[in-house]
Design a protein around this motif. Structure first.
Motif, PDB file in Angstrom:
ATOM      1  N   THR A  55       0.955  -1.256   0.033  1.00 23.60           N
ATOM      2  CA  THR A  55       0.030  -0.016  -0.170  1.00 23.60           C
ATOM      3  C   THR A  55       0.873   1.355  -0.079  1.00 23.60           C
ATOM      4  O   THR A  55       0.496   2.281  -0.762  1.00 23.60           O
ATOM      5  N   ALA A  65       0.905   4.064  -3.034  1.00 28.70           N
ATOM      6  CA  ALA A  65       0.700   5.647  -2.886  1.00 28.70           C
ATOM      7  C   ALA A  65       1.895   6.485  -3.189  1.00 28.70           C
ATOM      8  O   ALA A  65       1.861   7.419  -3.993  1.00 28.70           O
ATOM      9  N   TRP A  79      -8.617  -1.857  -1.682  1.00 31.43           N
ATOM     10  CA  TRP A  79      -7.999  -0.681  -0.874  1.00 31.43           C
ATOM     11  C   TRP A  79      -7.728   0.497  -1.873  1.00 31.43           C
ATOM     12  O   TRP A  79      -7.866   1.663  -1.595  1.00 31.43           O
ATOM     13  N   CYS A  80      -7.541   0.290  -3.110  1.00 33.75           N
ATOM     14  CA  CYS A  80      -7.136   1.072  -4.137  1.00 33.75           C
ATOM     15  C   CYS A  80      -8.401   1.891  -4.552  1.00 33.75           C
ATOM     16  O   CYS A  80      -8.485   3.233  -4.380  1.00 33.75           O
ATOM     17  N   GLN A  81      -9.506   1.263  -4.797  1.00 34.58           N
ATOM     18  CA  GLN A  81     -10.953   1.821  -5.000  1.00 34.58           C
ATOM     19  C   GLN A  81     -11.242   2.866  -3.781  1.00 34.58           C
ATOM     20  O   GLN A  81     -11.881   3.780  -4.071  1.00 34.58           O
ATOM     21  N   GLN A  82     -10.944   2.403  -2.659  1.00 38.21           N
ATOM     22  CA  GLN A  82     -11.421   3.149  -1.386  1.00 38.21           C
ATOM     23  C   GLN A  82     -10.800   4.479  -1.363  1.00 38.21           C
ATOM     24  O   GLN A  82     -11.155   5.565  -0.960  1.00 38.21           O
ATOM     25  N   ARG A  83      -9.455   4.554  -2.189  1.00 40.34           N
ATOM     26  CA  ARG A  83      -8.808   5.769  -1.950  1.00 40.34           C
ATOM     27  C   ARG A  83      -9.071   6.576  -3.407  1.00 40.34           C
ATOM     28  O   ARG A  83      -8.272   7.552  -3.595  1.00 40.34           O
ATOM     29  N   GLY A  84      -9.980   6.037  -3.986  1.00 38.45           N
ATOM     30  CA  GLY A  84     -10.476   6.964  -5.220  1.00 38.45           C
ATOM     31  C   GLY A  84      -9.368   6.598  -6.468  1.00 38.45           C
ATOM     32  O   GLY A  84      -9.379   7.006  -7.368  1.00 38.45           O
TER      33      GLY A  84
END
Ligand code: ZN
Ligand code: ZN
Length: 345
Positions: free
Chosen positions: A289, A293, A313-318
């Motif tokens: 992760t 980033a 996890w990626c999708q949650q961060r847009g």
């Protein structure tokens, strides 16, 4: 220029349509770029292969001199044009010669990670994060349960056990390429100076590391040693040999296994491992992760392992993210054991 012109997922593996090549293809292709020499990434039978010199050497050692039609070596940081695409290999920190592959054209940049870890390893060049538009990440340990911790602490556990049982041999299961040499180097960093014994299956690759200038101290082949030498000795062997006939020559051995999978207690018990050592050549959840980033990529493709959790996890961060679901990775080395249902949530 669309990112899809630089990278698409196909059944043969990741393809660069404008460049006319594949990265780590799982089927024979005309033109292959290879990230590293583990057998699920570096398969024999391609026409032309482009990789680092070390990866090409290791492929020849493992698969034979004629394992590809032709081979071209590329140095870290050197840019070569392949079908109009600027291709640069950068260190992946996974095993000797391992690389991420950076593709650039018309100001768009795609990075395919191969396997990687973002922690220090005395046996290979350190991982370099690369800014890109699309990052294609492995996810062998792509679940939050996987936190590898400090390898020096695991080596200290091994040395404590050796001190506690000076009459017993310690048999440590290690993958032949990368893990064996890293465990030896970590033992030397911890101040262990006695000879380390090797199963014959680890010999050729380990000698290659030594020829490449990596100091591993005194090594001996287990088959050449007297039985009396094994009291209190550390013996490295392939994971499968720990419980095989081969191991019976050792006096009351302590069995050990160095792998990221040893974080899962049930797995160590299943393998009847006395001393599990959590040492991995793949990034753990925090490493994956943090690296995603760092790349600043707006789009992430996830392959090789636990794809869904990292995509989520990626999708949650847009970020735009999707799993690649390419079949064929993780057949031999550390990525070989699917987590399946036994991994704790
Ligand atoms: Zn690998
Ligand atoms: Zn792999």
């Amino acid at each position: 220029m669309r990112l899809e012109d630089l990278a698409v997922s196909t059944p043969a593996g990741l393809c660069c349509p404008v460049g006319g090549f594949y990265i780590d293809p799982v089927r024979p292709v005309d033109k292959a770029l290879i990230t590293h020499a583990h057998s699920d990434h570096a398969r024999p039978g391609h026409g032309a292969v482009l990789a680092t010199r070390e990866t090409l050497d290791l492929m020849r050692l493992r698969c034979g001199e004629d394992c590809a039609g032709s081979m071209q070596a590329v140095a870290y940081g050197e840019t070569v044009q392949v079908g109009g695409v600027a291709v640069t290999f950068r260190p992946a920190g996974h095993v000797l010669g391992s690389a991420q592959i950076c593709l650039e054209r018309n100001g768009r940049r795609v990075v395919a990670s191969g396997d990687y870890k973002n922690v220090a390893d005395p046996t290979c060049a350190p991982f370099e994060p690369i800014a890109c538009d699309l990052f294609i990440s492995e996810a062998t340990f792509g679940l939050p349960v996987f936190r590898h911790g400090d390898p020096a602490g695991e080596i200290a556990k091994l040395l404590q056990s050796v001190a506690l049982f000076p009459e017993r041999a310690h048999l440590v299961g290690v993958y032949a390429l990368g893990k064996a040499q890293r465990v030896i180097a970590l033992l030397r960093q911890a101040g262990y100076t006695r000879p380390i014994y090797l199963h014959g299956a680890l010999d050729a690759l380990t000698r290659y590391y030594v020829r490449e200038g990596i100091d591993l101290g005194e090594l001996r082949l287990a088959r050449d040693a007297q039985k009396s030498e094994f009291a209190g000795a550390i013996v490295l062997c392939p994971p499968s040999a720990v419980k095989e006939l081969w191991s019976r020559r050792f006096p009351d051995p302590v069995t050990s296994f160095a792998s990221g999978w040893m974080r899962v207690r049930a797995r160590a018990r299943q393998r009847q491992i006395d001393l599990p050592l959590v040492i991995s050549d793949h990034a753990d959840w925090d490493g994956l992760t943090a690296t995603i980033a760092q790349t600043g990529a707006g789009e992430v493709w996830v392959t090789h392992g636990e794809e869904d959790a990292l995509v989520h996890w990626c999708q949650q961060r847009g970020l735009k993210a999707r799993p690649l679901r390419i079949v064929g990775y993780g057949d031999e080395e550390e990525g070989s054991e699917p987590v399946g249902s036994e991994a704790p949530a």
